[in-house]
Design a protein around this motif. Structure first.
Motif, PDB file in Angstrom:
ATOM      1  N   GLU A  10       0.811  -1.216   0.000  1.00 38.39           N
ATOM      2  CA  GLU A  10       0.000   0.000   0.000  1.00 38.39           C
ATOM      3  C   GLU A  10       0.847   1.270   0.000  1.00 38.39           C
ATOM      4  N   THR A  11       2.007   1.220   0.671  1.00 37.28           N
ATOM      5  CA  THR A  11       2.879   2.406   0.740  1.00 37.28           C
ATOM      6  C   THR A  11       4.315   1.999   0.426  1.00 37.28           C
ATOM      7  N   PRO A  12       4.592   1.629  -0.825  1.00 36.96           N
ATOM      8  CA  PRO A  12       5.926   1.110  -1.168  1.00 36.96           C
ATOM      9  C   PRO A  12       7.061   2.094  -0.990  1.00 36.96           C
ATOM     10  N   HIS A  13       6.774   3.396  -0.999  1.00 37.69           N
ATOM     11  CA  HIS A  13       7.835   4.400  -0.892  1.00 37.69           C
ATOM     12  C   HIS A  13       7.774   5.185   0.414  1.00 37.69           C
ATOM     13  N   GLY A  17       8.371  -2.271   4.616  1.00 38.34           N
ATOM     14  CA  GLY A  17       9.312  -2.789   3.628  1.00 38.34           C
ATOM     15  C   GLY A  17      10.484  -3.490   4.283  1.00 38.34           C
ATOM     16  N   VAL A  18      10.878  -4.621   3.733  1.00 35.65           N
ATOM     17  CA  VAL A  18      12.016  -5.388   4.247  1.00 35.65           C
ATOM     18  C   VAL A  18      12.912  -5.776   3.069  1.00 35.65           C
ATOM     19  N   ALA A  19      14.200  -5.979   3.350  1.00 35.16           N
ATOM     20  CA  ALA A  19      15.136  -6.305   2.268  1.00 35.16           C
ATOM     21  C   ALA A  19      16.373  -7.002   2.807  1.00 35.16           C
ATOM     22  N   GLU A  39       3.866  -9.563   2.583  1.00 38.44           N
ATOM     23  CA  GLU A  39       4.303  -8.442   1.753  1.00 38.44           C
ATOM     24  C   GLU A  39       4.716  -7.235   2.592  1.00 38.44           C
ATOM     25  N   GLY A  40       5.943  -6.777   2.375  1.00 44.82           N
ATOM     26  CA  GLY A  40       6.434  -5.589   3.064  1.00 44.82           C
ATOM     27  C   GLY A  40       6.694  -5.772   4.535  1.00 44.82           C
ATOM     28  N   ARG A  41       6.481  -6.988   5.045  1.00 43.86           N
ATOM     29  CA  ARG A  41       6.625  -7.212   6.484  1.00 43.86           C
ATOM     30  C   ARG A  41       7.542  -8.385   6.853  1.00 43.86           C
TER      31      ARG A  41
END
Length: 246
Positions: A10-13, A17-19, A39-41
């Motif tokens: 929902e808020t990619p920027h 977010g994880v990497a 996703e993102g978590r």
């Protein structure tokens, strides 16, 4: 560098977010497999080092709202089982909670378990997050690394330090050496820099070098059996003689 990431849908920027960042100048795994758990978590990385050596890491960014944690962790567990990951070697990231009052400033209880850094540092206070809330500065250690018992003995050199990019979180670091990792020696033998100005040493090197050159010319001229006169072995012997004398 290889960047493996999972942005928030929902808020990619803007948030979450994880990497994983794999520095291939430091490690050269045979294969890296990425699995997006939430996703993102939550993002999983399985590294294959050798045929019998694999390491699984799960990177999480837990929700800020603690009431969402049970559902979040159920999703992580269900996805891990679906991907056949088993129990990870490392579970790391921003957990948005602490386990001991000592990890809060002002101090208060959040949870009652224990993590590996706290096990190694039972009395230290070191915070990874700083913020101002209602005109009061709060500090906490919400960024942590959990390690499986079978892996913990292979880790060392724990650190918590500021990041190179200014932000309100500090980085938690630990070094890990897989069981079957190759043992690195001290490198090739070499002269100490100050010996390059030692006239006696330089004279001896010239003398040995000339003698070796004469022997190599003699071998080339007479072409004796390699078992009796191997140029490479001769070079090693001459080198070892100099080394032993010094």
């Amino acid at each position: 560098m290889e960047i493996l990431m999972s942005p928030h849908p929902e808020t990619p920027h803007a948030s979450a977010g994880v990497a994983f960042i794999v520095n291939k100048t430091l490690i050269k795994p045979r294969k890296c497999t990425v699995s997006e758990l939430v996703e993102g978590r939550a993002l999983a990385l399985k590294i294959e080092w050798l045929e019998s050596e694999t390491t699984t890491l799960i990177n999480v960014y837990a929700p800020n709202n603690k009431s969402e944690h049970p559902t979040f962790w159920e999703r992580v567990d269900t996805a891990s089982q679906a991907y056949g990951l088993g129990r990870p070697n490392f579970l790391l990231g921003d957990f948005n909670l602490v386990e001991d009052p000592i990890d809060w400033a002002p101090a208060h209880q959040d949870d009652a378990n224990a993590d590996t850094w706290r096990h190694h540092n039972p009395t230290d206070r070191c915070f990874t997050y700083r913020a101002n809330v209602n005109s009061q500065q709060i500090q906490s250690r919400i960024d942590r690394i959990y390690i499986a018992r079978r892996t913990a003995e292979l880790t060392y050199d724990w650190k918590i330090a500021p990041t190179s990019v200014p932000m309100d979180h500090w980085i938690t670091m630990v070094k890990y050496a897989p069981t079957e990792a190759p043992v690195l020696g001290n490198g090739r033998w070499s002269l100490k820099p100050h010996m390059l100005n030692d006239k006696k040493v330089l004279k001896e090197i010239d003398k040995r070098g000339i003698a070796l050159e004469d022997r190599l010319i003699e071998i080339q001229r007479n072409n004796p059996p390699r078992d009796n006169a191997n140029p490479q072995l001769l070079n090693n012997i001459e080198h070892c003689n100099i080394n032993a004398k010094q």
